[in-house]
Write a protein that holds these residues in place. Structure first.
Motif, PDB file in Angstrom:
ATOM      1  N   CYS A 147       1.283  -4.853   0.603  1.00 58.21           N
ATOM      2  CA  CYS A 147       2.001  -4.852   1.874  1.00 58.21           C
ATOM      3  C   CYS A 147       1.829  -6.214   2.553  1.00 58.21           C
ATOM      4  O   CYS A 147       0.736  -6.799   2.531  1.00 58.21           O
ATOM      5  CB  CYS A 147       1.441  -3.739   2.750  1.00 58.21           C
ATOM      6  SG  CYS A 147       2.254  -3.539   4.332  1.00 58.21           S
ATOM      7  N   SER A 151       3.114  -4.378  10.490  1.00 57.10           N
ATOM      8  CA  SER A 151       4.263  -3.585  10.937  1.00 57.10           C
ATOM      9  C   SER A 151       4.826  -2.692   9.837  1.00 57.10           C
ATOM     10  O   SER A 151       5.556  -1.744  10.118  1.00 57.10           O
ATOM     11  CB  SER A 151       5.366  -4.505  11.455  1.00 57.10           C
ATOM     12  OG  SER A 151       5.779  -5.405  10.440  1.00 57.10           O
ATOM     13  N   SER A 152       4.447  -2.968   8.586  1.00 58.60           N
ATOM     14  CA  SER A 152       4.887  -2.146   7.458  1.00 58.60           C
ATOM     15  C   SER A 152       3.766  -1.279   6.894  1.00 58.60           C
ATOM     16  O   SER A 152       3.979  -0.549   5.929  1.00 58.60           O
ATOM     17  CB  SER A 152       5.436  -3.037   6.341  1.00 58.60           C
ATOM     18  OG  SER A 152       6.525  -3.816   6.782  1.00 58.60           O
ATOM     19  N   ALA A 153       2.591  -1.358   7.496  1.00 58.09           N
ATOM     20  CA  ALA A 153       1.398  -0.750   6.913  1.00 58.09           C
ATOM     21  C   ALA A 153       1.198   0.699   7.334  1.00 58.09           C
ATOM     22  O   ALA A 153       1.609   1.125   8.417  1.00 58.09           O
ATOM     23  CB  ALA A 153       0.167  -1.564   7.287  1.00 58.09           C
ATOM     24  N   ILE A 154       0.519   1.444   6.467  1.00 54.79           N
ATOM     25  CA  ILE A 154       0.047   2.789   6.761  1.00 54.79           C
ATOM     26  C   ILE A 154      -1.458   2.717   6.959  1.00 54.79           C
ATOM     27  O   ILE A 154      -2.186   2.244   6.085  1.00 54.79           O
ATOM     28  CB  ILE A 154       0.391   3.774   5.630  1.00 54.79           C
ATOM     29  CG1 ILE A 154       1.907   3.842   5.433  1.00 54.79           C
ATOM     30  CG2 ILE A 154      -0.177   5.159   5.930  1.00 54.79           C
ATOM     31  CD1 ILE A 154       2.334   4.687   4.237  1.00 54.79           C
ATOM     32  N   GLU A 175      -3.568   0.092  15.668  1.00 51.38           N
ATOM     33  CA  GLU A 175      -2.803   1.326  15.511  1.00 51.38           C
ATOM     34  C   GLU A 175      -1.414   1.195  16.118  1.00 51.38           C
ATOM     35  O   GLU A 175      -0.428   1.733  15.580  1.00 51.38           O
ATOM     36  CB  GLU A 175      -3.554   2.488  16.162  1.00 51.38           C
ATOM     37  CG  GLU A 175      -2.890   3.843  15.969  1.00 51.38           C
ATOM     38  CD  GLU A 175      -3.645   4.941  16.682  1.00 51.38           C
ATOM     39  OE1 GLU A 175      -4.500   5.584  16.060  1.00 51.38           O
ATOM     40  OE2 GLU A 175      -3.358   5.171  17.888  1.00 51.38           O
ATOM     41  N   GLN A 177       0.435  -1.326  16.134  1.00 51.17           N
ATOM     42  CA  GLN A 177       1.300  -2.260  15.405  1.00 51.17           C
ATOM     43  C   GLN A 177       1.756  -1.742  14.040  1.00 51.17           C
ATOM     44  O   GLN A 177       2.702  -2.271  13.468  1.00 51.17           O
ATOM     45  CB  GLN A 177       0.572  -3.599  15.204  1.00 51.17           C
ATOM     46  CG  GLN A 177       0.305  -4.352  16.497  1.00 51.17           C
ATOM     47  CD  GLN A 177      -0.270  -5.736  16.243  1.00 51.17           C
ATOM     48  OE1 GLN A 177       0.088  -6.393  15.270  1.00 51.17           O
ATOM     49  NE2 GLN A 177      -1.160  -6.182  17.120  1.00 51.17           N
ATOM     50  N   VAL A 178       1.069  -0.722  13.506  1.00 50.61           N
ATOM     51  CA  VAL A 178       1.392  -0.275  12.148  1.00 50.61           C
ATOM     52  C   VAL A 178       2.613   0.641  12.137  1.00 50.61           C
ATOM     53  O   VAL A 178       3.041   1.170  13.169  1.00 50.61           O
ATOM     54  CB  VAL A 178       0.195   0.440  11.497  1.00 50.61           C
ATOM     55  CG1 VAL A 178      -0.989  -0.499  11.389  1.00 50.61           C
ATOM     56  CG2 VAL A 178      -0.176   1.712  12.252  1.00 50.61           C
ATOM     57  N   ARG A 179       3.161   0.830  10.952  1.00 48.22           N
ATOM     58  CA  ARG A 179       4.326   1.701  10.790  1.00 48.22           C
ATOM     59  C   ARG A 179       3.956   3.166  10.958  1.00 48.22           C
ATOM     60  O   ARG A 179       4.725   3.961  11.524  1.00 48.22           O
ATOM     61  CB  ARG A 179       4.949   1.478   9.412  1.00 48.22           C
ATOM     62  CG  ARG A 179       6.220   2.295   9.175  1.00 48.22           C
ATOM     63  CD  ARG A 179       6.809   2.044   7.808  1.00 48.22           C
ATOM     64  NE  ARG A 179       5.917   2.495   6.735  1.00 48.22           N
ATOM     65  CZ  ARG A 179       6.288   2.588   5.466  1.00 48.22           C
ATOM     66  NH1 ARG A 179       7.501   2.236   5.086  1.00 48.22           N
ATOM     67  NH2 ARG A 179       5.434   2.997   4.555  1.00 48.22           N
ATOM     68  N   LEU A 180       2.771   3.543  10.442  1.00 49.81           N
ATOM     69  CA  LEU A 180       2.358   4.949  10.418  1.00 49.81           C
ATOM     70  C   LEU A 180       0.845   5.011  10.440  1.00 49.81           C
ATOM     71  O   LEU A 180       0.178   4.190   9.798  1.00 49.81           O
ATOM     72  CB  LEU A 180       2.886   5.614   9.136  1.00 49.81           C
ATOM     73  CG  LEU A 180       2.441   7.034   8.815  1.00 49.81           C
ATOM     74  CD1 LEU A 180       2.987   8.024   9.834  1.00 49.81           C
ATOM     75  CD2 LEU A 180       2.883   7.432   7.401  1.00 49.81           C
ATOM     76  N   ASP A 199      -2.313   1.441   3.120  1.00 48.84           N
ATOM     77  CA  ASP A 199      -2.599   0.008   3.176  1.00 48.84           C
ATOM     78  C   ASP A 199      -3.868  -0.385   3.904  1.00 48.84           C
ATOM     79  O   ASP A 199      -4.379  -1.483   3.694  1.00 48.84           O
ATOM     80  CB  ASP A 199      -1.417  -0.707   3.848  1.00 48.84           C
ATOM     81  CG  ASP A 199      -0.098  -0.364   3.192  1.00 48.84           C
ATOM     82  OD1 ASP A 199       0.102  -0.765   2.036  1.00 48.84           O
ATOM     83  OD2 ASP A 199       0.712   0.342   3.837  1.00 48.84           O
TER      84      ASP A 199
END
Length: 257
Positions: A147, A151-154, A175, A177-180, A199
């Motif tokens: 990753c 912003s794209s991370a889980i 938390e 800033q992440v995607r999920l 990730d």
């Protein structure tokens, strides 16, 4: 002579024989704290005794650091680090995200490890040759996901309620800033990271036995695991694990402010 994968499998089997029959069985739970709740079950104690007995029989010159039955020979070159049931709260709640963690240190550095989840039949093993998954999906080499951005991370953590003060502020910033983000997976979160499904894992207050079996699995799959200050994680504490260098650098920049 060092142990091999087959010996780790034997350790996992003797632990499984003690833990799995007690899972979802209505077992008795003992609270280790006079104030608060830190549960331990007969499964924890029995599994650790079984693991220790097999180690002592085959590697009597090795030390052992265990959660439930004390430490032996921590000054020796090789020391086993055992958490018979990591995620006891999940275990007593019937949620299959607990696991047995078995690690081997050489001169203080984690070099071999296993995350075992008996109920799902999954094992995540690592040695100097890398990390390997075996389970319902067959067998394959573990590789973390590359990753490129928070912003794209889980992100996983056991519980945000474990953070306080400045640690809570930093965790919440990541938390946000992440995607999920997801909570409550204990050691299984690290297995998912090594397998390339998530990730980032951020936790605090960990003991050496909470990470001893995990470190080689993460590193052998190409991931990164350190303390929040960037140091080696063998002694536990506040821990960050990431599948990619990019996500690690972005997250730890926040943790180190």
């Amino acid at each position: 002579m060092l142990p091999d994968r087959s010996f780790f499998n034997r350790l996992a089997e003797v632990a499984r024989a003690e833990t799995l029959p007690r899972f979802r069985s209505g077992l008795d739970v003992t609270n280790k704290l006079s104030s608060g709740f830190d549960p331990v079950t007969e499964g924890d104690r029995a599994a650790e005794l079984a693991i220790r007995a097999l180690i002592e029989e085959n590697f009597p010159d090795h030390g052992i650091l265990g959660e439930e039955h004390g430490d032996v020979g921590l000054d020796r070159d090789y020391v086993w680090v055992i958490d018979p049931i990591d995620g006891t709260r999940a275990f007593i709640s019937g949620v299959p995200v607990w696991g047995t963690l078995i690690g081997l240190h050489r001169e203080g550095r984690a070099i071999m490890g296993m995350i075992e989840q008996p109920f799902t039949g999954e094992r995540y093993f690592a040695d100097e040759n890398g990390s390997i998954y075996t389970g319902p999906e067959g067998e394959r080499r573990l590789v973390t996901r590359q990753c490129e951005a928070l912003s794209s991370a889980i992100l996983f953590t056991t519980s945000p309620h474990l953070f306080a003060g400045g640690e809570m502020v930093k965790y919440r910033e990541i938390e946000g800033q992440v995607r999920l983000f997801r909570y409550g997976c204990d050691c299984y979160a690290y297995a998912l990271l090594a397998a390339g499904h998530i990730d980032l894992v951020i936790e605090n207050g960990l003991k050496p036995y909470d990470v001893g079996g995990i470190i080689p699995v993460i590193e052998g799959a190409g991931g990164i695991i350190t303390t929040w200050d960037g140091g080696r994680p063998e002694n536990g504490g506040s821990i960050i694990a990431a599948g990619s260098r990019a996500v690690y650098e972005q997250a730890i920049a926040i943790l180190q402010r």
